[in-house]
Write an enzyme that holds these catalytic residues in place. Sequence first.
Site, PDB file in Angstrom:
ATOM      1  N   ARG A  84       0.746  -1.254  -0.011  1.00 43.60           N
ATOM      2  CA  ARG A  84       0.008  -0.156  -0.110  1.00 43.60           C
ATOM      3  C   ARG A  84       0.809   1.379   0.145  1.00 43.60           C
ATOM      4  O   ARG A  84       0.329   2.139   0.126  1.00 43.60           O
ATOM      5  CB  ARG A  84      -1.060  -0.077   1.090  1.00 43.60           C
ATOM      6  CG  ARG A  84      -1.818  -1.225   1.361  1.00 43.60           C
ATOM      7  CD  ARG A  84      -3.129  -1.072   1.971  1.00 43.60           C
ATOM      8  NE  ARG A  84      -2.952  -0.143   3.260  1.00 43.60           N
ATOM      9  CZ  ARG A  84      -3.991   0.291   3.985  1.00 43.60           C
ATOM     10  NH1 ARG A  84      -5.129   0.630   3.506  1.00 43.60           N
ATOM     11  NH2 ARG A  84      -3.935   1.007   5.064  1.00 43.60           N
ATOM     12  N   ASP A  85       2.184   0.989  -0.085  1.00 39.92           N
ATOM     13  CA  ASP A  85       2.914   2.286  -0.072  1.00 39.92           C
ATOM     14  C   ASP A  85       4.284   2.068  -0.744  1.00 39.92           C
ATOM     15  O   ASP A  85       5.429   2.588  -0.613  1.00 39.92           O
ATOM     16  CB  ASP A  85       3.495   2.902   1.389  1.00 39.92           C
ATOM     17  CG  ASP A  85       3.770   4.278   1.398  1.00 39.92           C
ATOM     18  OD1 ASP A  85       3.262   5.197   0.548  1.00 39.92           O
ATOM     19  OD2 ASP A  85       4.455   4.749   2.490  1.00 39.92           O
ATOM     20  N   LEU A  86       3.993   1.553  -2.119  1.00 36.83           N
ATOM     21  CA  LEU A  86       5.195   1.284  -2.991  1.00 36.83           C
ATOM     22  C   LEU A  86       5.559   2.780  -3.618  1.00 36.83           C
ATOM     23  O   LEU A  86       4.827   3.526  -4.066  1.00 36.83           O
ATOM     24  CB  LEU A  86       5.035   0.217  -4.192  1.00 36.83           C
ATOM     25  CG  LEU A  86       4.459  -0.919  -3.670  1.00 36.83           C
ATOM     26  CD1 LEU A  86       4.027  -1.782  -4.913  1.00 36.83           C
ATOM     27  CD2 LEU A  86       5.673  -1.636  -3.106  1.00 36.83           C
TER      28      LEU A  86
END
Length: 366
Positions: A84-86
Amino acid sequence: MSKCNYQVLKNEEGILRLPELDDPSIVRYVDSAEDQNFGYLCLQLCEYTLEYIRNKDAGPWIKKLVCQVLDSLKVLHSQKILHRDLKPQNVLIDVKGKARLADFGISRRLPKGQTTLRTGSAGTKCWMASETLEEETNTPYKSNTDIQVAGMLIYYMLSGGHHPFGDDFRCECNIVDGKYNLDQVKDVLAQDLIEWMIDSKPEQRPKVEECLKHPFFWLDDRRVEYLRRVGNRDEASNCRKANQELVNSLEQCAGDASKEWKHKFPQELVQKMDGKRKSYPENTLGLLRFIRNLHEHYIKDAAQVDLMTLFPDLFGRVYKFAKNQGWNSVTPLKQMFTKDVTPSFVASSTGPEENLGVPVQESHLT
């Protein structure tokens, strides 16, 4: 981390301590501690973040990093964990030059039996999937949400630090509208993989396992085998009397990849195979049939010919044409897409992988 954000830290610690994530693709957890005001995580020391590749040439080492990033995502998704935070800052490069995924503060594990997690919108500006940007509350997160952002990340890596949806204030609007530009990456196969991953329709995006099977990662021997199989199709076996519309369409797709191909082979080999009848027309279809017969009937001669050096763009162009024709979806080409990428691509870039058998420690600090 300040205790006002303590839940983020504890979430990351909980994920990193999972035995399933003791993997060469994931940054290693070492220890944790806390005092009156702060919580602390001690992690493996790495050398730099993926931002290091800005303005760097996309050589073979970049392709290895791309594969390693996908492999790290495969590890997560196999455990039903969504990152969810690449983004470039969350991919770390260790002392041996290997990519490791980090920062799991807002990562979540899918509930058992479910494929979708609904929460508030989360992520970093310009590194969020289209469906995430469209819904601020009750936002759906699936594994293919990570895939779209991973596609943006791959373009960033291969282009020397550019974003496929633009490097300016219009980036997020372009993500929602599906407006991208891949001109900074010239490799036809890389473009094909990225386009697949950043598709605005989540259901059209590949799984990470499919990404790793993409021809962009194939080694030369597998690429030659693919060309040989295309050359074994009826269209190629009938290359002298082939449908002219098909021939023209293939030539347009191939461009200069097969131009004057007979002059690139040893002339004695061409004469031996061509004979007095000039069996192979000097177009791409003729070349594909020539390759097939070379590897079928002249094995020793074939071993002396480096097709990928003679025709560096041929495989990518033929793959794109065959894909558009639907050939890749039927036997015998279909079988070429069922194997994972060779392990050499996910190995350390500069040496053997380090031993990760370090026991998790409990801190006695308070």
